[in-house]
Enzyme design. Sequence first.
Site, PDB file in Angstrom:
ATOM      1  N   GLN A   1      27.350 -24.821   7.240  1.00 46.83           N
ATOM      2  CA  GLN A   1      27.821 -26.204   7.395  1.00 46.83           C
ATOM      3  C   GLN A   1      27.764 -26.610   8.862  1.00 46.83           C
ATOM      4  OE1 GLN A   1      32.131 -26.619   6.714  1.00 46.83           O
ATOM      5  NE2 GLN A   1      32.324 -24.406   7.031  1.00 46.83           N
ATOM      6  N   GLY A   2      28.117 -27.846   9.120  1.00 44.78           N
ATOM      7  CA  GLY A   2      28.288 -28.324  10.488  1.00 44.78           C
ATOM      8  C   GLY A   2      27.023 -28.260  11.328  1.00 44.78           C
TER       9      GLY A   2
ATOM     10  N   ASP B   1      26.492 -16.592   7.015  1.00 45.42           N
ATOM     11  CA  ASP B   1      27.835 -17.176   7.071  1.00 45.42           C
ATOM     12  C   ASP B   1      28.820 -16.230   6.388  1.00 45.42           C
ATOM     13  OD1 ASP B   1      28.539 -20.395   7.788  1.00 45.42           O
ATOM     14  OD2 ASP B   1      30.140 -19.286   6.778  1.00 45.42           O
TER      15      ASP B   1
ATOM     16  N   SER C   1      29.156 -24.932  24.949  1.00 44.42           N
ATOM     17  CA  SER C   1      29.928 -26.161  24.745  1.00 44.42           C
ATOM     18  C   SER C   1      30.111 -26.812  26.113  1.00 44.42           C
ATOM     19  CB  SER C   1      31.309 -25.819  24.165  1.00 44.42           C
ATOM     20  OG  SER C   1      32.162 -26.943  24.222  1.00 44.42           O
TER      21      SER C   1
ATOM     22  N   TYR D   1      39.534 -21.049  23.778  1.00 41.90           N
ATOM     23  CA  TYR D   1      38.194 -21.483  23.331  1.00 41.90           C
ATOM     24  C   TYR D   1      37.276 -21.647  24.538  1.00 41.90           C
ATOM     25  CZ  TYR D   1      34.562 -24.446  21.247  1.00 41.90           C
ATOM     26  OH  TYR D   1      33.353 -24.964  20.830  1.00 41.90           O
TER      27      TYR D   1
ATOM     28  N   PRO E   1      27.188 -28.795  23.144  1.00 46.91           N
ATOM     29  CA  PRO E   1      27.523 -30.088  22.530  1.00 46.91           C
ATOM     30  C   PRO E   1      28.828 -30.651  23.086  1.00 46.91           C
ATOM     31  CG  PRO E   1      27.138 -28.374  20.866  1.00 46.91           C
ATOM     32  CD  PRO E   1      27.302 -27.695  22.191  1.00 46.91           C
TER      33      PRO E   1
ATOM     34  N   ILE F   1      31.410 -33.862  21.408  1.00 49.48           N
ATOM     35  CA  ILE F   1      32.394 -34.094  20.343  1.00 49.48           C
ATOM     36  C   ILE F   1      31.626 -34.362  19.042  1.00 49.48           C
ATOM     37  CG2 ILE F   1      34.430 -35.450  19.700  1.00 49.48           C
ATOM     38  CD1 ILE F   1      34.707 -34.077  22.445  1.00 49.48           C
ATOM     39  N   VAL F   2      31.462 -33.303  18.254  1.00 51.67           N
ATOM     40  CA  VAL F   2      30.627 -33.395  17.052  1.00 51.67           C
ATOM     41  C   VAL F   2      31.527 -33.457  15.814  1.00 51.67           C
ATOM     42  CG1 VAL F   2      28.638 -32.410  15.857  1.00 51.67           C
ATOM     43  CG2 VAL F   2      29.015 -31.869  18.280  1.00 51.67           C
ATOM     44  N   GLY F   3      31.238 -34.373  14.919  1.00 51.90           N
ATOM     45  CA  GLY F   3      32.063 -34.557  13.719  1.00 51.90           C
ATOM     46  C   GLY F   3      31.825 -33.475  12.675  1.00 51.90           C
TER      47      GLY F   3
HETATM   48  N1  LIG Z   1      32.080 -29.377  16.685  1.00 51.55           N
HETATM   49  C1  LIG Z   1      31.995 -29.554  17.987  1.00 51.55           C
HETATM   50  O1  LIG Z   1      32.380 -30.616  18.515  1.00 51.55           O
HETATM   51  C2  LIG Z   1      31.427 -28.483  18.885  1.00 51.55           C
HETATM   52  C3  LIG Z   1      31.275 -28.775  20.254  1.00 51.55           C
HETATM   53  C4  LIG Z   1      30.754 -27.806  21.098  1.00 51.55           C
HETATM   54  C5  LIG Z   1      30.380 -26.571  20.606  1.00 51.55           C
HETATM   55  N2  LIG Z   1      30.528 -26.302  19.278  1.00 51.55           N
HETATM   56  C6  LIG Z   1      30.116 -24.965  18.819  1.00 51.55           C
HETATM   57  O2  LIG Z   1      29.095 -25.093  17.834  1.00 51.55           O
HETATM   58  C7  LIG Z   1      29.201 -24.021  16.879  1.00 51.55           C
HETATM   59  C8  LIG Z   1      29.289 -24.597  15.460  1.00 51.55           C
HETATM   60  O3  LIG Z   1      30.426 -25.452  15.391  1.00 51.55           O
HETATM   61  P1  LIG Z   1      30.772 -26.366  14.119  1.00 51.55           P
HETATM   62  O4  LIG Z   1      31.515 -27.525  14.642  1.00 51.55           O
HETATM   63  O5  LIG Z   1      29.580 -26.551  13.276  1.00 51.55           O
HETATM   64  O6  LIG Z   1      31.820 -25.393  13.371  1.00 51.55           O
HETATM   65  P2  LIG Z   1      32.298 -25.387  11.821  1.00 51.55           P
HETATM   66  O7  LIG Z   1      33.639 -24.742  11.837  1.00 51.55           O
HETATM   67  O8  LIG Z   1      32.170 -26.745  11.245  1.00 51.55           O
HETATM   68  O9  LIG Z   1      31.243 -24.406  11.121  1.00 51.55           O
HETATM   69  C9  LIG Z   1      31.173 -23.067  11.548  1.00 51.55           C
HETATM   70  C10 LIG Z   1      30.563 -22.189  10.470  1.00 51.55           C
HETATM   71  O10 LIG Z   1      30.614 -20.843  10.982  1.00 51.55           O
HETATM   72  C11 LIG Z   1      31.117 -19.976   9.985  1.00 51.55           C
HETATM   73  N3  LIG Z   1      31.787 -18.834  10.629  1.00 51.55           N
HETATM   74  C12 LIG Z   1      32.966 -18.842  11.289  1.00 51.55           C
HETATM   75  N4  LIG Z   1      33.281 -17.614  11.719  1.00 51.55           N
HETATM   76  C13 LIG Z   1      32.258 -16.805  11.323  1.00 51.55           C
HETATM   77  C14 LIG Z   1      32.008 -15.428  11.456  1.00 51.55           C
HETATM   78  N5  LIG Z   1      32.886 -14.610  12.070  1.00 51.55           N
HETATM   79  N6  LIG Z   1      30.862 -14.924  10.946  1.00 51.55           N
HETATM   80  C15 LIG Z   1      29.981 -15.732  10.292  1.00 51.55           C
HETATM   81  N7  LIG Z   1      30.189 -17.037  10.110  1.00 51.55           N
HETATM   82  C16 LIG Z   1      31.310 -17.580  10.622  1.00 51.55           C
HETATM   83  C17 LIG Z   1      32.063 -20.823   9.169  1.00 51.55           C
HETATM   84  O11 LIG Z   1      32.242 -20.289   7.852  1.00 51.55           O
HETATM   85  C18 LIG Z   1      31.347 -22.176   9.166  1.00 51.55           C
HETATM   86  O12 LIG Z   1      30.468 -22.292   8.068  1.00 51.55           O
HETATM   87  C19 LIG Z   1      30.429 -23.214  17.299  1.00 51.55           C
HETATM   88  O13 LIG Z   1      30.047 -22.112  18.085  1.00 51.55           O
HETATM   89  C20 LIG Z   1      31.219 -24.195  18.136  1.00 51.55           C
HETATM   90  O14 LIG Z   1      32.072 -23.552  19.052  1.00 51.55           O
HETATM   91  C21 LIG Z   1      31.044 -27.230  18.414  1.00 51.55           C
END
Ligand SMILES: NC(=O)c1ccc[n+]([C@@H]2O[C@H](COP(=O)([O-])OP(=O)(O)OC[C@H]3O[C@@H](n4cnc5c(N)ncnc54)[C@H](O)[C@@H]3O)[C@@H](O)[C@H]2O)c1
Length: 256
Positions: A12-13, A33, A139, A152, A182, A184-186
């Site tokens: 996801q995401g 995942d 990030s 974090y 990234p 601020i991602v939804g």
């Molecule tokens: N959302 C943001 O605004 C943002 C901003 C900067 C960086 N990031 C980074 O981008 C990456 C993805 O973020 P996202 O927002 O899509 O997160 P999310 O929580 O929406 O999705 C993360 C996915 O990783 C999986 N996951 C979590 N722990 C795990 C593990 N130990 N082993 C395998 N899978 C695992 C979860 O099941 C989930 O499907 C992350 O590293 C996050 O720190 C996100």
Amino acid sequence: MSKVAVITGGAQGIGKGIAERLGNDGFNIVINDMNIDLAQETVEEFKKNNIDAIAVEGNVAKQEDQFDLVKKAVDKFGSVDVFINNAGIDQVEAVEDITPDNLDKIFNVNVYGTVYGTQAAAKQMKEQENGGKIINACSIAGKTAFELLGAYSATKFAVHGLTQVSAKELAQFNIKVNAYCPGIVGTSMWDRIDKGMVEYKGLKEGEAWQEQVNGIPLERSQTPEDVANLVSYLASSDADYMTGQAINIDGGIEVH
Ligand SMILES: NC(=O)c1ccc[n+]([C@@H]2O[C@H](COP(=O)([O-])OP(=O)(O)OC[C@H]3O[C@@H](n4cnc5c(N)ncnc54)[C@H](O)[C@@H]3O)[C@@H](O)[C@H]2O)c1
């Protein structure tokens, strides 16, 4: 033969957005995942769009799971050309409130997970004629302070450092290592961050998210597709001369 991309946390995401984009770019896709049901659903969705993909269950914080992931990718598709250390978790806490358990948990996934993924990918890529590309999820919090994201942020500063060191060490094997940063991602991650910040600051649901979005110069929140556009470039031959970089893609929140 098609190239192969492995994306951790790809169910996801941001990871899903990257996997879909790389699939459309012509890569065969391996999604890791911990949530295997969701990963399978994502793979079925991709297959309907003619993307060849498999899902592999695993915890990035376990070194053996990362080596197993690479093995399954190679067994199925023959190589690992791009490995994306995307899986990560968040925590919202003032530095004074961070507990040893929480610190262990977030470092295990975000930092140890990136080390183990890099090790597993590099071992395979060193055996390949064309090397490969490792791409890490950093990030803007891996370069700049954000209130209540101390643990974090510390993990993402660590990922930033690991990206630079891995790039230097692996360049001789034609393995490039870069990172995306990234803003601020939804995604579900921001739903949790909003909840945490709302509790700390006494705001209403959604207000912490909105506060952050209001500060974005390009005046909108970010989508996984925005991040995937950068990763598509980093994974392509156009980025063959780039290594050791952590690139902001954040609508202009941070400039360095
Ligand atoms: N959302 C943001 O605004 C943002 C901003 C900067 C960086 N990031 C980074 O981008 C990456 C993805 O973020 P996202 O927002 O899509 O997160 P999310 O929580 O929406 O999705 C993360 C996915 O990783 C999986 N996951 C979590 N722990 C795990 C593990 N130990 N082993 C395998 N899978 C695992 C979860 O099941 C989930 O499907 C992350 O590293 C996050 O720190 C996100």
